[in-house]
Design a protein around this motif. Sequence first.
Motif, PDB file in Angstrom:
ATOM      1  N   MET A   1      14.744-106.420  56.073  1.00 44.68           N
ATOM      2  CA  MET A   1      14.319-105.072  56.467  1.00 44.68           C
ATOM      3  C   MET A   1      12.991-104.736  55.805  1.00 44.68           C
ATOM      4  O   MET A   1      12.785-105.000  54.626  1.00 44.68           O
ATOM      5  N   PHE A   2      12.082-104.179  56.589  1.00 41.47           N
ATOM      6  CA  PHE A   2      10.786-103.797  56.050  1.00 41.47           C
ATOM      7  C   PHE A   2      10.943-102.683  55.025  1.00 41.47           C
ATOM      8  O   PHE A   2      11.787-101.798  55.155  1.00 41.47           O
ATOM      9  N   ALA A   3      10.116-102.727  53.985  1.00 42.56           N
ATOM     10  CA  ALA A   3      10.035-101.592  53.083  1.00 42.56           C
ATOM     11  C   ALA A   3       9.466-100.410  53.853  1.00 42.56           C
ATOM     12  O   ALA A   3       8.681-100.569  54.781  1.00 42.56           O
ATOM     13  N   SER A   4       9.853 -99.213  53.469  1.00 44.04           N
ATOM     14  CA  SER A   4       9.463 -98.021  54.217  1.00 44.04           C
ATOM     15  C   SER A   4       8.349 -97.270  53.497  1.00 44.04           C
ATOM     16  O   SER A   4       8.019 -97.528  52.346  1.00 44.04           O
ATOM     17  N   VAL A   5       7.775 -96.324  54.227  1.00 38.24           N
ATOM     18  CA  VAL A   5       6.903 -95.318  53.645  1.00 38.24           C
ATOM     19  C   VAL A   5       7.755 -94.076  53.446  1.00 38.24           C
ATOM     20  O   VAL A   5       8.416 -93.615  54.373  1.00 38.24           O
ATOM     21  N   ILE A   6       7.768 -93.529  52.237  1.00 40.53           N
ATOM     22  CA  ILE A   6       8.589 -92.366  51.913  1.00 40.53           C
ATOM     23  C   ILE A   6       7.695 -91.159  51.681  1.00 40.53           C
ATOM     24  O   ILE A   6       6.681 -91.259  50.983  1.00 40.53           O
ATOM     25  N   ALA A   7       8.075 -90.027  52.257  1.00 34.77           N
ATOM     26  CA  ALA A   7       7.396 -88.765  51.991  1.00 34.77           C
ATOM     27  C   ALA A   7       8.390 -87.813  51.339  1.00 34.77           C
ATOM     28  O   ALA A   7       9.454 -87.538  51.889  1.00 34.77           O
ATOM     29  N   GLY A   8       8.052 -87.335  50.149  1.00 33.94           N
ATOM     30  CA  GLY A   8       8.862 -86.318  49.507  1.00 33.94           C
ATOM     31  C   GLY A   8       8.473 -84.950  50.043  1.00 33.94           C
ATOM     32  O   GLY A   8       7.297 -84.598  50.058  1.00 33.94           O
ATOM     33  N   VAL A   9       9.461 -84.181  50.504  1.00 30.17           N
ATOM     34  CA  VAL A   9       9.166 -82.888  51.139  1.00 30.17           C
ATOM     35  C   VAL A   9       9.983 -81.784  50.477  1.00 30.17           C
ATOM     36  O   VAL A   9      11.121 -81.986  50.066  1.00 30.17           O
ATOM     37  N   ALA A  88      14.398 -84.260  40.363  1.00 28.40           N
ATOM     38  CA  ALA A  88      13.514 -84.727  41.425  1.00 28.40           C
ATOM     39  C   ALA A  88      12.691 -85.942  41.010  1.00 28.40           C
ATOM     40  O   ALA A  88      12.563 -86.896  41.773  1.00 28.40           O
ATOM     41  N   THR A  89      12.147 -85.909  39.802  1.00 27.00           N
ATOM     42  CA  THR A  89      11.308 -87.032  39.374  1.00 27.00           C
ATOM     43  C   THR A  89      12.093 -88.335  39.382  1.00 27.00           C
ATOM     44  O   THR A  89      11.648 -89.347  39.920  1.00 27.00           O
ATOM     45  N   ALA A  90      13.289 -88.310  38.813  1.00 30.74           N
ATOM     46  CA  ALA A  90      14.110 -89.521  38.753  1.00 30.74           C
ATOM     47  C   ALA A  90      14.512 -89.977  40.148  1.00 30.74           C
ATOM     48  O   ALA A  90      14.510 -91.183  40.448  1.00 30.74           O
ATOM     49  N   ALA A  91      14.868 -89.036  41.033  1.00 29.62           N
ATOM     50  CA  ALA A  91      15.285 -89.394  42.394  1.00 29.62           C
ATOM     51  C   ALA A  91      14.149 -90.035  43.168  1.00 29.62           C
ATOM     52  O   ALA A  91      14.338 -91.033  43.877  1.00 29.62           O
ATOM     53  N   LEU A  92      12.957 -89.479  43.045  1.00 32.68           N
ATOM     54  CA  LEU A  92      11.809 -90.028  43.763  1.00 32.68           C
ATOM     55  C   LEU A  92      11.403 -91.393  43.208  1.00 32.68           C
ATOM     56  O   LEU A  92      11.066 -92.302  43.964  1.00 32.68           O
ATOM     57  N   LEU A  93      11.454 -91.529  41.896  1.00 35.03           N
ATOM     58  CA  LEU A  93      11.120 -92.814  41.296  1.00 35.03           C
ATOM     59  C   LEU A  93      12.092 -93.904  41.732  1.00 35.03           C
ATOM     60  O   LEU A  93      11.698 -95.031  42.031  1.00 35.03           O
ATOM     61  N   GLU A  97      11.126 -97.375  44.291  1.00 32.87           N
ATOM     62  CA  GLU A  97      11.220 -98.766  43.845  1.00 32.87           C
ATOM     63  C   GLU A  97      11.311 -99.744  45.009  1.00 32.87           C
ATOM     64  O   GLU A  97      10.850-100.876  44.921  1.00 32.87           O
ATOM     65  N   GLN A  98      11.937 -99.303  46.112  1.00 30.71           N
ATOM     66  CA  GLN A  98      12.100-100.172  47.278  1.00 30.71           C
ATOM     67  C   GLN A  98      11.162 -99.794  48.422  1.00 30.71           C
ATOM     68  O   GLN A  98      11.341-100.257  49.546  1.00 30.71           O
ATOM     69  N   ALA A  99      10.169 -98.951  48.133  1.00 29.16           N
ATOM     70  CA  ALA A  99       9.281 -98.453  49.186  1.00 29.16           C
ATOM     71  C   ALA A  99       7.960 -99.202  49.193  1.00 29.16           C
ATOM     72  O   ALA A  99       7.532 -99.772  48.181  1.00 29.16           O
ATOM     73  N   ASP A 100       7.322 -99.212  50.343  1.00 25.25           N
ATOM     74  CA  ASP A 100       5.968 -99.726  50.452  1.00 25.25           C
ATOM     75  C   ASP A 100       4.993 -98.751  49.799  1.00 25.25           C
ATOM     76  O   ASP A 100       4.010 -99.150  49.177  1.00 25.25           O
ATOM     77  N   LEU A 101       5.319 -97.460  49.930  1.00 23.86           N
ATOM     78  CA  LEU A 101       4.412 -96.403  49.503  1.00 23.86           C
ATOM     79  C   LEU A 101       5.204 -95.110  49.398  1.00 23.86           C
ATOM     80  O   LEU A 101       6.095 -94.855  50.216  1.00 23.86           O
ATOM     81  N   LEU A 102       4.893 -94.295  48.391  1.00 26.00           N
ATOM     82  CA  LEU A 102       5.477 -92.968  48.243  1.00 26.00           C
ATOM     83  C   LEU A 102       4.365 -91.942  48.406  1.00 26.00           C
ATOM     84  O   LEU A 102       3.314 -92.053  47.769  1.00 26.00           O
ATOM     85  N   VAL A 103       4.585 -90.932  49.256  1.00 27.87           N
ATOM     86  CA  VAL A 103       3.569 -89.918  49.545  1.00 27.87           C
ATOM     87  C   VAL A 103       4.108 -88.555  49.148  1.00 27.87           C
ATOM     88  O   VAL A 103       5.199 -88.162  49.569  1.00 27.87           O
ATOM     89  N   GLY A 123       4.651 -86.584  36.857  1.00 27.08           N
ATOM     90  CA  GLY A 123       5.656 -87.451  36.282  1.00 27.08           C
ATOM     91  C   GLY A 123       5.921 -88.670  37.136  1.00 27.08           C
ATOM     92  O   GLY A 123       6.115 -89.778  36.623  1.00 27.08           O
ATOM     93  N   VAL A 124       5.925 -88.477  38.440  1.00 29.89           N
ATOM     94  CA  VAL A 124       6.129 -89.605  39.350  1.00 29.89           C
ATOM     95  C   VAL A 124       4.954 -90.564  39.268  1.00 29.89           C
ATOM     96  O   VAL A 124       5.133 -91.782  39.169  1.00 29.89           O
ATOM     97  N   VAL A 125       3.743 -90.034  39.314  1.00 30.61           N
ATOM     98  CA  VAL A 125       2.556 -90.893  39.239  1.00 30.61           C
ATOM     99  C   VAL A 125       2.544 -91.685  37.932  1.00 30.61           C
ATOM    100  O   VAL A 125       2.214 -92.874  37.901  1.00 30.61           O
ATOM    101  N   ALA A 126       2.925 -91.044  36.838  1.00 31.69           N
ATOM    102  CA  ALA A 126       2.877 -91.696  35.528  1.00 31.69           C
ATOM    103  C   ALA A 126       3.876 -92.838  35.411  1.00 31.69           C
ATOM    104  O   ALA A 126       3.624 -93.815  34.693  1.00 31.69           O
ATOM    105  N   ARG A 127       5.013 -92.753  36.121  1.00 34.30           N
ATOM    106  CA  ARG A 127       6.089 -93.720  35.930  1.00 34.30           C
ATOM    107  C   ARG A 127       6.320 -94.650  37.112  1.00 34.30           C
ATOM    108  O   ARG A 127       7.023 -95.658  36.972  1.00 34.30           O
ATOM    109  N   ALA A 128       5.779 -94.334  38.272  1.00 35.20           N
ATOM    110  CA  ALA A 128       6.084 -95.119  39.479  1.00 35.20           C
ATOM    111  C   ALA A 128       5.589 -96.550  39.345  1.00 35.20           C
ATOM    112  O   ALA A 128       4.495 -96.799  38.839  1.00 35.20           O
ATOM    113  N   THR A 129       6.398 -97.479  39.819  1.00 32.80           N
ATOM    114  CA  THR A 129       6.002 -98.893  39.840  1.00 32.80           C
ATOM    115  C   THR A 129       5.479 -99.309  41.206  1.00 32.80           C
ATOM    116  O   THR A 129       5.134-100.474  41.404  1.00 32.80           O
TER     117      THR A 129
END
Length: 300
Positions: A1-9, A88-93, A97-103, A123-129
Amino acid sequence: MFASVIAGVDGSAESLAAAEWAAREAERRDRPLRLMHAWNWHPREVDGESANAVQRHLARRVLRRAEERVRRACPGMRPHDEQVEGPATAALLHAAEQADLLVLGSRGLSGFTGFLVGSVALGVVARATRPVVLVRAGEEAEDEHLPADDGSASTRTGYRDVVLGLDLGDLCDEVIEFGFEAARLRRARLRVVHAWQAPSPLSLGPGEVGMAGDSQRAQEWQGFLSAVLQLWRDKYPDVEVVESVSEGKASTTLIRAASGAGLLVVGHRLAERPVGPRTGPVTHAVIHHVGCPVAVVPHE
């Protein structure tokens, strides 16, 4: 399965603009789109259950608005939406982890209905891999494109430049590849920018002498940048590359270079600091002052 693009809204104008930008990017990358809303769980008591039900209802409404925005902008897109329990920060991070990109929206609501407040996005930017793109409210499809001949906004013209900020003292393939790939997907020009500063007497090490003049230093940095980019020019022969070096602060140089750009790409070194993960001063500055979307690409 392709990794997805995720948008937090969260229902804010910033997050809706982020959802639409993410939909366009998902189409460019041929990836599925996930719309995600995080809310905080309350203890399982009478008041807690009532609060949870209210938050689930609000989350459905937020996700529905985002989906409507996406479908108006990209009629062929069929996003998957989901609610996740915060923080929210932990949930988005975790999701990223399995996304192509987080927006994410670069600013958001505070209070009961919103979660993309500044501290969460930072917080997300600082910790996201994985790469994170921050989008401001008001960002439209036309903003990614050059104006028409009469000066009007258009989506029928070519894409604006992708600007890649490089620190030649801290190079990373992931950051360079992201910039080249973003330009390739858009058939846009890639402008690679490096800023250097002359050493001060206090910064010179033992036995070092600051003899080289500014002109010579600029030529040396230009030669180094050209050598670094040659491999990537060969790998991406269809991407037009313009490179430049300039003396000055990196943050000031990037903010100036991003004026009129469609996307700014910067790197972020993942390093635990005494006070915990943080964005560096350059990343922090461009997030707050650049008007176009900013992609922050993490690296070791």
